[in-house]
Scaffold this active site. Structure first.
Site, short mmCIF file in Angstrom:
data_model
loop_
_atom_site.label_atom_id
_atom_site.label_comp_id
_atom_site.label_asym_id
_atom_site.label_seq_id
_atom_site.Cartn_x
_atom_site.Cartn_y
_atom_site.Cartn_z
N LYS A 1 -2.83 9.24 -1.34
CA LYS A 1 -1.55 9.16 -0.86
C LYS A 1 -0.72 9.37 -2.16
CE LYS A 1 -0.17 5.08 -2.17
NZ LYS A 1 0.64 4.08 -2.86
N THR B 1 3.50 1.85 -5.22
CA THR B 1 3.43 3.38 -5.21
C THR B 1 3.32 3.80 -3.88
OG1 THR B 1 1.58 3.73 -6.99
CG2 THR B 1 2.68 5.61 -6.37
N LYS C 1 5.70 8.24 -12.12
CA LYS C 1 4.42 7.86 -11.89
C LYS C 1 2.98 8.44 -11.14
CE LYS C 1 0.89 5.06 -10.41
NZ LYS C 1 -0.25 4.72 -11.00
N PRO D 1 0.18 -1.18 -0.21
CA PRO D 1 0.15 0.29 -0.01
C PRO D 1 0.90 1.72 -0.31
CG PRO D 1 -0.70 -1.37 1.94
CD PRO D 1 0.37 -2.07 1.03
P1 NAD Z 1 -4.42 -2.94 -1.71
O1 NAD Z 1 -5.09 -2.67 -0.49
O2 NAD Z 1 -5.59 -3.83 -2.79
O3 NAD Z 1 -3.35 -4.21 -1.54
C1 NAD Z 1 -2.22 -4.31 -1.12
C2 NAD Z 1 -1.77 -5.59 -0.27
O4 NAD Z 1 -0.81 -5.22 0.76
C3 NAD Z 1 -3.53 -5.81 0.34
O5 NAD Z 1 -3.85 -7.20 0.45
C4 NAD Z 1 -2.71 -5.70 2.12
O6 NAD Z 1 -3.45 -7.17 3.26
C5 NAD Z 1 -1.29 -6.25 1.70
N1 NAD Z 1 -0.14 -5.75 3.20
C6 NAD Z 1 -0.65 -4.54 3.75
N2 NAD Z 1 1.09 -5.52 4.19
C7 NAD Z 1 1.84 -6.18 4.23
C8 NAD Z 1 2.46 -6.76 4.54
N3 NAD Z 1 3.48 -5.85 5.48
N4 NAD Z 1 3.25 -8.01 3.82
C9 NAD Z 1 2.51 -9.13 2.67
N5 NAD Z 1 1.07 -7.98 2.28
C10 NAD Z 1 0.89 -6.59 2.60
O7 NAD Z 1 -3.60 -2.03 -2.70
P2 NAD Z 1 -3.79 -2.13 -4.13
O8 NAD Z 1 -4.52 -1.44 -5.03
O9 NAD Z 1 -4.06 -3.63 -4.42
O10 NAD Z 1 -2.83 -1.65 -4.67
C11 NAD Z 1 -1.14 -1.47 -4.33
C12 NAD Z 1 -0.23 -0.52 -4.76
O11 NAD Z 1 -0.32 -0.28 -5.77
C13 NAD Z 1 -0.48 0.53 -4.11
O12 NAD Z 1 0.88 1.18 -3.20
C14 NAD Z 1 -1.10 1.21 -4.74
O13 NAD Z 1 -1.02 2.97 -4.85
C15 NAD Z 1 -0.28 1.12 -6.29
N6 NAD Z 1 -1.43 1.03 -7.50
C16 NAD Z 1 -2.87 0.67 -7.30
C17 NAD Z 1 -3.54 1.34 -8.72
C18 NAD Z 1 -4.88 0.05 -8.59
O14 NAD Z 1 -6.10 0.28 -9.52
N7 NAD Z 1 -5.37 -0.30 -7.30
C19 NAD Z 1 -3.10 1.28 -9.85
C20 NAD Z 1 -1.36 1.70 -9.60
C21 NAD Z 1 -0.78 1.44 -9.21
#
Ligand code: NAD
Length: 302
Positions: free
Chosen positions: A253, A103, A178, A75
């Site tokens: 964020k 990100t 990004k 996250p």
């Molecule tokens: P999300 O919150 O759905 O997934 C994050 C995952 O990380 C969760 O399942 C959480 O349980 C896990 N997590 C947290 N702490 C952890 C740890 N210590 N060890 C292992 N797992 C852990 O978020 P997302 O939407 O999948 O986004 C993830 C990243 O990608 C973010 O940085 C976000 O900004 C970026 N991003 C997201 C999108 C989107 O459309 N969702 C697009 C581009 C970039």
């Protein structure tokens, strides 16, 4: 010492199987890589129940041990730092390469890269664009900040999850790209929502309005691919009550990352500041977990 073949079927530890990570890991598994997956939230692993090839592990160390690559899809920067310091660095061996797709802020990433390199472990920042649809279809754009030799190693792995793999420059460069992209996305989503909301309130049919914008100069990704008005694009979060997708709190964020970075170099960002205020209001109205396109609903209900 990890045996580095960088062969077609590399061994990969994947941490963070949320909205994006679960699809990215699924694509690596489909490409026959040996993938060990870990998430602190057991529900995140439900997605893999029927995937026999997915090796779910119960502690992060088991995903890291012996893996040639470690992919992080987490996250924020604090979590990436904690995971690197507590889980990855103590276990990763000589020659392993960490691919951080999260990100996060440029400074944390560069610091983690420095520590990794001092242990002869590779580190690249490889944030993505393309959203959940791109993650599902394996069509993400990867913006990669890396030393040239690390980029060469990770490119074949990233190409299983995306279709545009761009070496932006040294460590941190992918994140700079990004952060700038998401600043623009956050603003363009508000603009698209304002335009759609105004046109509909003035009596225009939503489909006609979307079609005209998308063949005119206002067209952008937010209007064309991810329209925030329900029913225009059936497969995106706006047509599913804004569930799934990219949470509004995640957009805040990213905008804060842009504002912090802008402060460092004294770049002017008036619209980023305004956009951050709008998403803050959305989050404090109880919509923080909804996709950021919920800005349309928020404006519509004002
Ligand atoms: P999300 O919150 O759905 O997934 C994050 C995952 O990380 C969760 O399942 C959480 O349980 C896990 N997590 C947290 N702490 C952890 C740890 N210590 N060890 C292992 N797992 C852990 O978020 P997302 O939407 O999948 O986004 C993830 C990243 O990608 C973010 O940085 C976000 O900004 C970026 N991003 C997201 C999108 C989107 O459309 N969702 C697009 C581009 C970039």
């Amino acid at each position: 010492m990890v045996h580095l073949s960088f062969a077609r079927y590399a061994s990969i530890g994947f941490l963070g199987l949320g909205n994006m990570g679960k699809h990215m890991a699924t694509n690596l598994i489909a490409a026959n890589h040996q993938v060990k997956i870990f998430d602190v939230n057991p529900q995140a692993l439900d997605h893999f129940k029927d995937q026999k090839e997915a090796k779910v592990v119960s502690v992060p160390q088991n995903a890291i041990e012996g893996s040639e690559f470690i992919v992080l899809m987490l996250p924020n920067g604090k979590v990436v730092r904690d995971v690197c310091q507590s889980n990855v660095f103590p276990v990763a061996k000589n020659g392993t390469c960490i691919i951080d797709c999260s990100t996060i802020d440029v400074r944390t990433s560069q610091e983690m890269a420095e520590v990794a390199h001092s242990k002869n472990v590779g580190f690249v920042d490889a944030p993505v664009s393309g959203g959940i649809t791109g993650a599902q279809k394996g069509t993400l754009t990867f913006m990669v900040g890396a030393q040239a030799d690390d980029f060469k190693k990770v490119e074949p792995i990233l190409s299983k999850m995306g279709k545009n793999i761009v070496h932006a420059g040294p460590n941190g460069s992918g994140l700079i790209a990004k952060i700038c992209n998401n600043l623009l996305l956050g603003i363009s989503m508000i603009g698209t929502s304002e335009a759609m909301n105004l046109g509909i309130k003035l009596g225009l049919d939503k489909e006609v309005l979307a079609k005209l914008i998308n063949s005119s100069t206002g067209q952008c990704w937010s209007s064309q691919t991810y329209n925030p008005c329900p029913g225009i694009v059936p497969t995106v979060p706006s047509s599913n009550d804004y569930n799934g997708g990219f949470a509004s709190e995640m957009m805040i964020k990213d905008l804060l990352l842009a504002l912090d970075a802008a402060k460092e170099v004294q770049a002017s960002t008036p619209l980023t500041e305004k956009a951050t205020d709008v998403y803050r209001k959305i989050c404090s109205s109880g919509l923080s977990k909804r996709d950021f396109s919920v800005v349309f609903k928020y404006l519509n209900e004002q």
